[in-house]
Motif scaffolding. Structure first.
Motif, PDB file in Angstrom:
ATOM      1  N   GLU A   9      28.665   9.898  12.231  1.00  0.00           N
ATOM      2  CA  GLU A   9      28.746   8.973  13.373  1.00  0.00           C
ATOM      3  C   GLU A   9      28.415   9.677  14.678  1.00  0.00           C
ATOM      4  O   GLU A   9      27.728   9.115  15.555  1.00  0.00           O
ATOM      5  CB  GLU A   9      30.143   8.360  13.446  1.00  0.00           C
ATOM      6  CG  GLU A   9      30.443   7.402  12.303  1.00  0.00           C
ATOM      7  CD  GLU A   9      31.849   6.829  12.395  1.00  0.00           C
ATOM      8  OE1 GLU A   9      32.591   7.268  13.304  1.00  0.00           O
ATOM      9  OE2 GLU A   9      32.189   5.967  11.566  1.00  0.00           O
ATOM     10  N   LYS A  10      28.863  10.921  14.836  1.00  0.00           N
ATOM     11  CA  LYS A  10      28.573  11.679  16.056  1.00  0.00           C
ATOM     12  C   LYS A  10      27.079  11.934  16.194  1.00  0.00           C
ATOM     13  O   LYS A  10      26.500  11.769  17.286  1.00  0.00           O
ATOM     14  CB  LYS A  10      29.341  12.996  16.023  1.00  0.00           C
ATOM     15  CG  LYS A  10      29.145  13.848  17.260  1.00  0.00           C
ATOM     16  CD  LYS A  10      29.940  15.143  17.154  1.00  0.00           C
ATOM     17  CE  LYS A  10      29.709  16.039  18.361  1.00  0.00           C
ATOM     18  NZ  LYS A  10      30.452  17.315  18.259  1.00  0.00           N
ATOM     19  N   VAL A  60      21.022   7.945  19.328  1.00  0.00           N
ATOM     20  CA  VAL A  60      20.802   6.693  20.048  1.00  0.00           C
ATOM     21  C   VAL A  60      20.756   6.941  21.557  1.00  0.00           C
ATOM     22  O   VAL A  60      19.904   6.397  22.286  1.00  0.00           O
ATOM     23  CB  VAL A  60      21.904   5.680  19.693  1.00  0.00           C
ATOM     24  CG1 VAL A  60      21.828   4.446  20.588  1.00  0.00           C
ATOM     25  CG2 VAL A  60      21.777   5.259  18.239  1.00  0.00           C
ATOM     26  N   ASP A  61      21.630   7.794  22.059  1.00  0.00           N
ATOM     27  CA  ASP A  61      21.630   8.113  23.491  1.00  0.00           C
ATOM     28  C   ASP A  61      20.326   8.781  23.905  1.00  0.00           C
ATOM     29  O   ASP A  61      19.755   8.478  24.966  1.00  0.00           O
ATOM     30  CB  ASP A  61      22.814   9.020  23.825  1.00  0.00           C
ATOM     31  CG  ASP A  61      24.150   8.312  23.598  1.00  0.00           C
ATOM     32  OD1 ASP A  61      24.142   7.061  23.531  1.00  0.00           O
ATOM     33  OD2 ASP A  61      25.179   9.007  23.458  1.00  0.00           O
ATOM     34  N   HIS A  62      19.846   9.680  23.077  1.00  0.00           N
ATOM     35  CA  HIS A  62      18.592  10.357  23.406  1.00  0.00           C
ATOM     36  C   HIS A  62      17.422   9.382  23.406  1.00  0.00           C
ATOM     37  O   HIS A  62      16.568   9.421  24.307  1.00  0.00           O
ATOM     38  CB  HIS A  62      18.355  11.478  22.389  1.00  0.00           C
ATOM     39  CG  HIS A  62      17.020  12.127  22.533  1.00  0.00           C
ATOM     40  ND1 HIS A  62      16.706  12.980  23.579  1.00  0.00           N
ATOM     41  CD2 HIS A  62      15.889  12.030  21.766  1.00  0.00           C
ATOM     42  CE1 HIS A  62      15.461  13.392  23.465  1.00  0.00           C
ATOM     43  NE2 HIS A  62      14.951  12.831  22.360  1.00  0.00           N
ATOM     44  N   ASN A  63      17.365   8.466  22.439  1.00  0.00           N
ATOM     45  CA  ASN A  63      16.269   7.485  22.402  1.00  0.00           C
ATOM     46  C   ASN A  63      16.331   6.525  23.581  1.00  0.00           C
ATOM     47  O   ASN A  63      15.291   6.165  24.151  1.00  0.00           O
ATOM     48  CB  ASN A  63      16.313   6.711  21.085  1.00  0.00           C
ATOM     49  CG  ASN A  63      15.990   7.594  19.895  1.00  0.00           C
ATOM     50  OD1 ASN A  63      15.345   8.639  20.048  1.00  0.00           O
ATOM     51  ND2 ASN A  63      16.430   7.177  18.697  1.00  0.00           N
ATOM     52  N   ALA A 123      13.690   4.058  26.847  1.00  0.00           N
ATOM     53  CA  ALA A 123      14.142   2.746  27.351  1.00  0.00           C
ATOM     54  C   ALA A 123      13.295   2.289  28.536  1.00  0.00           C
ATOM     55  O   ALA A 123      12.859   1.136  28.607  1.00  0.00           O
ATOM     56  CB  ALA A 123      15.617   2.810  27.742  1.00  0.00           C
ATOM     57  N   ASN A 124      13.027   3.182  29.515  1.00  0.00           N
ATOM     58  CA  ASN A 124      12.244   2.838  30.706  1.00  0.00           C
ATOM     59  C   ASN A 124      10.757   2.986  30.376  1.00  0.00           C
ATOM     60  O   ASN A 124      10.242   4.089  30.235  1.00  0.00           O
ATOM     61  CB  ASN A 124      12.627   3.742  31.880  1.00  0.00           C
ATOM     62  CG  ASN A 124      14.104   3.584  32.229  1.00  0.00           C
ATOM     63  OD1 ASN A 124      14.651   2.480  32.132  1.00  0.00           O
ATOM     64  ND2 ASN A 124      14.728   4.688  32.641  1.00  0.00           N
TER      65      ASN A 124
END
Length: 428
Positions: free
Chosen positions: A339-340, A346-349, A354-355
């Motif tokens: 999970e970690k 996900v945070d890195h992607n 995202a922008n």
């Protein structure tokens, strides 16, 4: 004249041509006729006598002419055949097994013991017959040879004086002389052994010839021993084992141990099976404990100061393993670690993709690494990088080309709206 006539009449050539009034049964021949009914003349043979079997008196058995037969009563053929049938009935004395009946086999065996040929067995003849049957006399004959069909017996033939039964031709080999080669012992007993023997003989023959050739034509010549200048007449050590033993003794002296290894066993007391009422060591556990304590004492006095007990060494190794494989924070389970990692990915992607940066053409611009030294990757190769190029953009390079359109149209191409071909344009 009478004597000549008698000799002529008794000669073989004239015996068959006598008149009918002088019939001689000893020289009578059966007349022979052709298919047409004509009588064939029988010519006398010079090699054979013209007399038949009646020339000698024939002895007929007494039971063929019984005394009680009255010729006056036998006037018909039926009565004669009936009388003959009655005379052919076996005598009750022929019953050898005592079952009240005389079988064909009993009749055959009893006939062979009827010495006087009177058609019955007396007490002495029957005793001999019964005794012979007990001695397996019956097995000397072959029976049931007249049977046919599925119950017929096996084939029985006679060859070279031996009886062959059921295709067993083994008895015939006794009629041939012993072959002289059968007394010799064969070198091999099968074809594979023969091939192997021939192969080994060839190898031995070739090996022998090779040795003879090598002996007559040696490949190398013997070289006499050349004494080396470094050879010592009386060396201190003649073998490597002596050198190793000397080094081992010096090492023991250097560590304070006797040069020669000694056995810890008590050799002063001889071995005995006598009972000792009060021994120094009463149990095996005490003996092992005393030996261990003595070794530890010797080790602490004469051994290396860096020695560590095997339990301490094991504990030290386990502590080092725990330090390398366990973090200071609390240990995580496999599920928590997955999970970690998923959260970090996900945070890195989201941070990286995202922008979306859209260029003047309405398409996403390529992204580069976050590191500053990787943003200008084209500067890493000096042969391709020019800090002061003649053309600062691709558009300026196109303007200088002759086959391109006018510079104004090229500049407007990036911002001018292009309509589809065929669509009407509103002017109002």
């Amino acid at each position: 004249a009478m004597k000549d006539v008698t000799l002529q009449s008794n000669s073989p050539s004239q015996s068959l041509f006598k008149s009918q009034s002088t019939f001689n049964p000893t020289t009578h021949q059966i007349p022979r006729y052709t298919v047409g009914g004509q009588q064939v003349e029988v010519k006398p043979s010079l090699k054979k006598s013209p007399e038949n079997i009646l020339k000698e008196p024939i002895r007929l058995p007494e039971w063929w002419n019984p005394v009680d037969i009255n010729e006056s009563t036998l006037k018909t053929r039926t009565k004669i055949l009936q009388k003959y049938k009655e005379t052919n009935v076996a005598d009750p004395s022929y019953d050898l097994d005592g079952d009240g009946m005389v079988s064909a086999r009993e009749y055959f065996l009893a006939k062979r013991f009827d010495m006087d040929q009177d058609g019955k067995l007396n007490a002495e003849e029957k005793q001999k017959a019964v005794h012979a049957l007990k001695e397996v006399y019956e097995d000397l004959f072959y029976w049931n040879l007249e049977r046919g069909g599925a119950h017929r017996g096996k084939r029985l033939i006679q060859m070279r004086g031996k009886i062959i039964e059921a295709e067993d031709f083994g008895p015939i080999q006794d009629t041939y002389p012993t072959h002289p080669l059968t007394k010799k012992k064969a070198l091999v007993s099968s074809l594979p052994e023969l091939k192997l023997k021939r192969k080994m003989d060839n190898i031995a023959d070739l090996t022998k010839k090779k040795e003879e050739w090598d002996k007559a034509n040696p490949a190398t010549m013997p070289i006499p021993f050349a004494r080396s200048e470094f050879l010592i007449n009386n060396p201190l050590h003649t073998t490597k084992a002596q050198i190793k033993e000397e080094k081992r003794a010096k090492a023991r002296e250097f560590n304070g141990i006797s040069p020669q290894a000694t056995d810890n066993k008590d050799s002063l007391k001889p071995l005995t099976l006598n009972y000792i009422p009060d021994p120094q060591v009463k149990t095996r556990s005490e003996l092992l404990k005393s030996i261990k304590s003595k070794k530890m004492t010797d080790l602490s006095q004469f051994g290396d100061a860096k020695h560590m007990h095997y339990m301490d060494r094991l504990q030290k190794r386990e502590d080092g393993w725990h330090r390398l494989n366990h973090l200071p924070e609390d240990g995580l389970t496999y599920k928590q670690i997955v999970e970690k990692r998923k959260r970090e990915m996900v945070d890195h992607n989201m941070k990286t993709f995202a922008n979306v940066v859209v260029g003047v053409h309405g398409q996403e611009l390529p992204k580069f690494s976050e590191d500053d030294h990787k943003l200008t990757y084209w500067k890493l190769r000096d042969e391709f990088y020019n800090p002061c190029p003649s053309n600062t953009s691709r558009l300026e390079y196109k303007q200088q080309c002759k086959y391109w359109a006018k510079p104004d149209e090229i500049r407007l191409a990036d911002v001018k709206e292009m309509l589809p071909v065929g669509e009407p344009v509103s002017t109002t």
